[in-house]
Design a protein around this motif. Structure first.
Motif, PDB file in Angstrom:
ATOM      1  N   THR A  45     -16.975  64.641  26.301  1.00  0.00           N
ATOM      2  CA  THR A  45     -17.099  64.606  27.760  1.00  0.00           C
ATOM      3  C   THR A  45     -18.567  64.792  28.113  1.00  0.00           C
ATOM      4  OG1 THR A  45     -16.770  66.991  27.961  1.00  0.00           O
ATOM      5  CG2 THR A  45     -14.785  65.611  28.126  1.00  0.00           C
ATOM      6  N   GLY A  46     -18.867  64.742  29.387  1.00  0.00           N
ATOM      7  CA  GLY A  46     -20.222  64.981  29.853  1.00  0.00           C
ATOM      8  C   GLY A  46     -20.807  63.770  30.551  1.00  0.00           C
ATOM      9  N   PRO A  47     -22.041  63.902  31.027  1.00  0.00           N
ATOM     10  CA  PRO A  47     -22.655  62.841  31.824  1.00  0.00           C
ATOM     11  C   PRO A  47     -22.822  61.515  31.073  1.00  0.00           C
ATOM     12  CG  PRO A  47     -24.095  64.779  31.698  1.00  0.00           C
ATOM     13  CD  PRO A  47     -22.868  65.085  30.924  1.00  0.00           C
ATOM     14  N   PHE A  48     -23.106  61.596  29.781  1.00  0.00           N
ATOM     15  CA  PHE A  48     -23.288  60.372  28.999  1.00  0.00           C
ATOM     16  C   PHE A  48     -22.018  59.525  29.018  1.00  0.00           C
ATOM     17  CE2 PHE A  48     -22.947  58.338  24.722  1.00  0.00           C
ATOM     18  CZ  PHE A  48     -23.900  57.364  24.913  1.00  0.00           C
ATOM     19  N   LEU A  49     -20.894  60.114  28.636  1.00  0.00           N
ATOM     20  CA  LEU A  49     -19.643  59.359  28.630  1.00  0.00           C
ATOM     21  C   LEU A  49     -19.147  59.051  30.034  1.00  0.00           C
ATOM     22  CD1 LEU A  49     -17.772  60.743  25.543  1.00  0.00           C
ATOM     23  CD2 LEU A  49     -18.286  58.372  26.042  1.00  0.00           C
ATOM     24  N   ALA A  50     -19.447  59.905  30.985  1.00  0.00           N
ATOM     25  CA  ALA A  50     -19.020  59.647  32.369  1.00  0.00           C
ATOM     26  C   ALA A  50     -19.626  58.348  32.891  1.00  0.00           C
ATOM     27  CB  ALA A  50     -19.399  60.828  33.269  1.00  0.00           C
ATOM     28  N   LYS A  51     -20.879  58.089  32.550  1.00  0.00           N
ATOM     29  CA  LYS A  51     -21.484  56.837  33.034  1.00  0.00           C
ATOM     30  C   LYS A  51     -20.868  55.628  32.335  1.00  0.00           C
ATOM     31  CE  LYS A  51     -25.741  56.665  30.253  1.00  0.00           C
ATOM     32  NZ  LYS A  51     -27.201  56.623  30.290  1.00  0.00           N
ATOM     33  N   TYR A  52     -20.453  55.771  31.073  1.00  0.00           N
ATOM     34  CA  TYR A  52     -19.765  54.681  30.375  1.00  0.00           C
ATOM     35  C   TYR A  52     -18.355  54.475  30.929  1.00  0.00           C
ATOM     36  CZ  TYR A  52     -23.452  53.618  27.135  1.00  0.00           C
ATOM     37  OH  TYR A  52     -24.643  53.196  26.603  1.00  0.00           O
ATOM     38  N   PRO A  60     -25.264  59.225  10.746  1.00  0.00           N
ATOM     39  CA  PRO A  60     -26.589  59.602  11.251  1.00  0.00           C
ATOM     40  C   PRO A  60     -27.331  58.425  11.892  1.00  0.00           C
ATOM     41  CG  PRO A  60     -26.230  60.614   9.117  1.00  0.00           C
ATOM     42  CD  PRO A  60     -25.092  59.637   9.337  1.00  0.00           C
ATOM     43  N   THR A  61     -27.194  57.236  11.332  1.00  0.00           N
ATOM     44  CA  THR A  61     -27.842  56.060  11.925  1.00  0.00           C
ATOM     45  C   THR A  61     -27.197  55.713  13.260  1.00  0.00           C
ATOM     46  OG1 THR A  61     -28.409  55.200   9.748  1.00  0.00           O
ATOM     47  CG2 THR A  61     -28.384  53.619  11.563  1.00  0.00           C
ATOM     48  N   ILE A  62     -25.883  55.765  13.307  1.00  0.00           N
ATOM     49  CA  ILE A  62     -25.174  55.489  14.561  1.00  0.00           C
ATOM     50  C   ILE A  62     -25.581  56.497  15.618  1.00  0.00           C
ATOM     51  CG2 ILE A  62     -22.892  55.507  15.657  1.00  0.00           C
ATOM     52  CD1 ILE A  62     -21.817  54.373  12.944  1.00  0.00           C
ATOM     53  N   ASP A  63     -25.657  57.766  15.228  1.00  0.00           N
ATOM     54  CA  ASP A  63     -26.059  58.810  16.164  1.00  0.00           C
ATOM     55  C   ASP A  63     -27.462  58.547  16.704  1.00  0.00           C
ATOM     56  OD1 ASP A  63     -25.542  61.340  17.496  1.00  0.00           O
ATOM     57  OD2 ASP A  63     -27.056  62.179  16.142  1.00  0.00           O
ATOM     58  N   ARG A  64     -28.351  58.119  15.841  1.00  0.00           N
ATOM     59  CA  ARG A  64     -29.725  57.800  16.267  1.00  0.00           C
ATOM     60  C   ARG A  64     -29.719  56.621  17.243  1.00  0.00           C
ATOM     61  NH1 ARG A  64     -34.464  58.752  18.081  1.00  0.00           N
ATOM     62  NH2 ARG A  64     -36.133  57.456  17.284  1.00  0.00           N
ATOM     63  N   LEU A  65     -28.938  55.596  16.943  1.00  0.00           N
ATOM     64  CA  LEU A  65     -28.853  54.438  17.846  1.00  0.00           C
ATOM     65  C   LEU A  65     -28.298  54.844  19.211  1.00  0.00           C
ATOM     66  CD1 LEU A  65     -27.541  51.739  15.364  1.00  0.00           C
ATOM     67  CD2 LEU A  65     -29.796  51.788  16.463  1.00  0.00           C
ATOM     68  N   ILE A  66     -27.259  55.670  19.210  1.00  0.00           N
ATOM     69  CA  ILE A  66     -26.677  56.139  20.474  1.00  0.00           C
ATOM     70  C   ILE A  66     -27.710  56.941  21.263  1.00  0.00           C
ATOM     71  CG2 ILE A  66     -24.917  57.678  21.486  1.00  0.00           C
ATOM     72  CD1 ILE A  66     -23.731  55.056  20.526  1.00  0.00           C
ATOM     73  N   ALA A  67     -28.460  57.778  20.579  1.00  0.00           N
ATOM     74  CA  ALA A  67     -29.503  58.568  21.254  1.00  0.00           C
ATOM     75  C   ALA A  67     -30.567  57.657  21.860  1.00  0.00           C
ATOM     76  CB  ALA A  67     -30.125  59.562  20.280  1.00  0.00           C
ATOM     77  N   LEU A  68     -30.919  56.578  21.168  1.00  0.00           N
ATOM     78  CA  LEU A  68     -31.909  55.637  21.700  1.00  0.00           C
ATOM     79  C   LEU A  68     -31.362  54.849  22.887  1.00  0.00           C
ATOM     80  CD1 LEU A  68     -33.388  54.323  18.341  1.00  0.00           C
ATOM     81  CD2 LEU A  68     -34.579  55.726  20.044  1.00  0.00           C
ATOM     82  N   LEU A  69     -30.070  54.568  22.874  1.00  0.00           N
ATOM     83  CA  LEU A  69     -29.447  53.814  23.968  1.00  0.00           C
ATOM     84  C   LEU A  69     -29.102  54.694  25.165  1.00  0.00           C
ATOM     85  CD1 LEU A  69     -27.035  51.598  21.843  1.00  0.00           C
ATOM     86  CD2 LEU A  69     -29.089  50.827  23.050  1.00  0.00           C
ATOM     87  N   GLU A  70     -29.027  55.995  24.951  1.00  0.00           N
ATOM     88  CA  GLU A  70     -28.568  56.934  25.989  1.00  0.00           C
ATOM     89  C   GLU A  70     -29.278  56.789  27.335  1.00  0.00           C
ATOM     90  OE1 GLU A  70     -28.423  60.717  28.191  1.00  0.00           O
ATOM     91  OE2 GLU A  70     -30.108  60.198  26.899  1.00  0.00           O
ATOM     92  N   ARG A 121     -24.509  48.996  31.272  1.00  0.00           N
ATOM     93  CA  ARG A 121     -24.510  47.536  31.366  1.00  0.00           C
ATOM     94  C   ARG A 121     -25.537  46.944  30.392  1.00  0.00           C
ATOM     95  NH1 ARG A 121     -24.690  44.814  37.160  1.00  0.00           N
ATOM     96  NH2 ARG A 121     -22.965  46.257  37.307  1.00  0.00           N
ATOM     97  N   ASN A 122     -26.668  47.604  30.235  1.00  0.00           N
ATOM     98  CA  ASN A 122     -27.672  47.130  29.276  1.00  0.00           C
ATOM     99  C   ASN A 122     -27.163  47.244  27.844  1.00  0.00           C
ATOM    100  OD1 ASN A 122     -29.139  47.579  31.773  1.00  0.00           O
ATOM    101  ND2 ASN A 122     -30.989  47.291  30.572  1.00  0.00           N
ATOM    102  N   THR A 123     -26.464  48.333  27.544  1.00  0.00           N
ATOM    103  CA  THR A 123     -25.905  48.498  26.211  1.00  0.00           C
ATOM    104  C   THR A 123     -24.908  47.382  25.919  1.00  0.00           C
ATOM    105  OG1 THR A 123     -26.209  50.895  26.343  1.00  0.00           O
ATOM    106  CG2 THR A 123     -24.672  50.088  24.671  1.00  0.00           C
ATOM    107  N   ALA A 124     -24.055  47.065  26.886  1.00  0.00           N
ATOM    108  CA  ALA A 124     -23.104  45.963  26.715  1.00  0.00           C
ATOM    109  C   ALA A 124     -23.852  44.648  26.506  1.00  0.00           C
ATOM    110  CB  ALA A 124     -22.179  45.873  27.919  1.00  0.00           C
ATOM    111  N   GLY A 125     -24.943  44.465  27.215  1.00  0.00           N
ATOM    112  CA  GLY A 125     -25.761  43.267  27.044  1.00  0.00           C
ATOM    113  C   GLY A 125     -26.354  43.184  25.647  1.00  0.00           C
TER     114      GLY A 125
END
Length: 171
Positions: A60-67, A121-131, A136-140
């Motif tokens: 939960t939290g603001p990150f997932l709330a925006k998604y 760990p790589t996925i976590d890093r990618l998510i942190a960079l996309l955060e 909409r940009n992530t979907a793009g």
């Protein structure tokens, strides 16, 4: 995306599946609708490999709330695209309140099930960079990556890419 394409192939008539496609906007809507649950499920898969403070592990939290908000906004476009690709007789099913959870429950485990814990760990890093980006940009980015991989596959390269029927871009 691969399983969503398979689901659509099941409900589509052969002629329909060959002649219809989804636009970038529609493909991005598919990605937007699936993204919150993909992130949540990825956090579960990666629970043993990442600290509890990891962004991808936060349920939960603001990150997932925006998604979640973007998924709600994108659902009508995704639903219309599903109807466009499927048999017209499926329209009532796709319009029901059960369609979205059904589609995500079929799609997400198939995608997340491919995650190797060593990749967390790589996925976590990618998510942190996309955060900081809007969802909409992530979907793009997801759709642009799919298109790139499909183009590489068309060149004869061995690439495991979903066969989502993306419309050709006008030149």
């Amino acid at each position: 995306m691969k399983r969503l394409a398979a689901l659509l192939a099941i409900v589509a008539t052969p002629a329909t599946a060959q002649t219809r496609c989804v636009t970038d906007v529609e493909a991005q809507a598919f990605a937007s609708v699936a993204m919150p649950e993909i992130i949540r499920q990825t956090g579960r898969v990666c629970a043993t490999a990442l600290p509890a403070t990891s962004l991808v592990r936060r349920a939960t939290g603001p990150f997932l709330a925006k998604y979640d908000a973007e998924a709600n906004r994108a659902w009508p476009v995704a639903r219309t695209a599903i109807v466009k690709l499927s048999d017209p007789a499926m329209e009532m099913l796709v319009q029901s309140e059960f369609a979205r959870p059904l589609i995500t429950s079929l799609l997400v485990p198939q995608l997340v099930g491919r995650i190797a814990v060593g990749d967390c760990p790589t996925i976590d890093r990618l998510i942190a960079l996309l955060e900081p980006l809007p969802p909409r940009n992530t979907a793009g980015i997801v759709v642009a990556t799919l298109k790139y991989l499909k183009a590489e596959k068309a060149k004869g390269r061995t690439v495991d890419v979903p066969d989502l029927p993306l419309c050709a871009e006008p030149r």
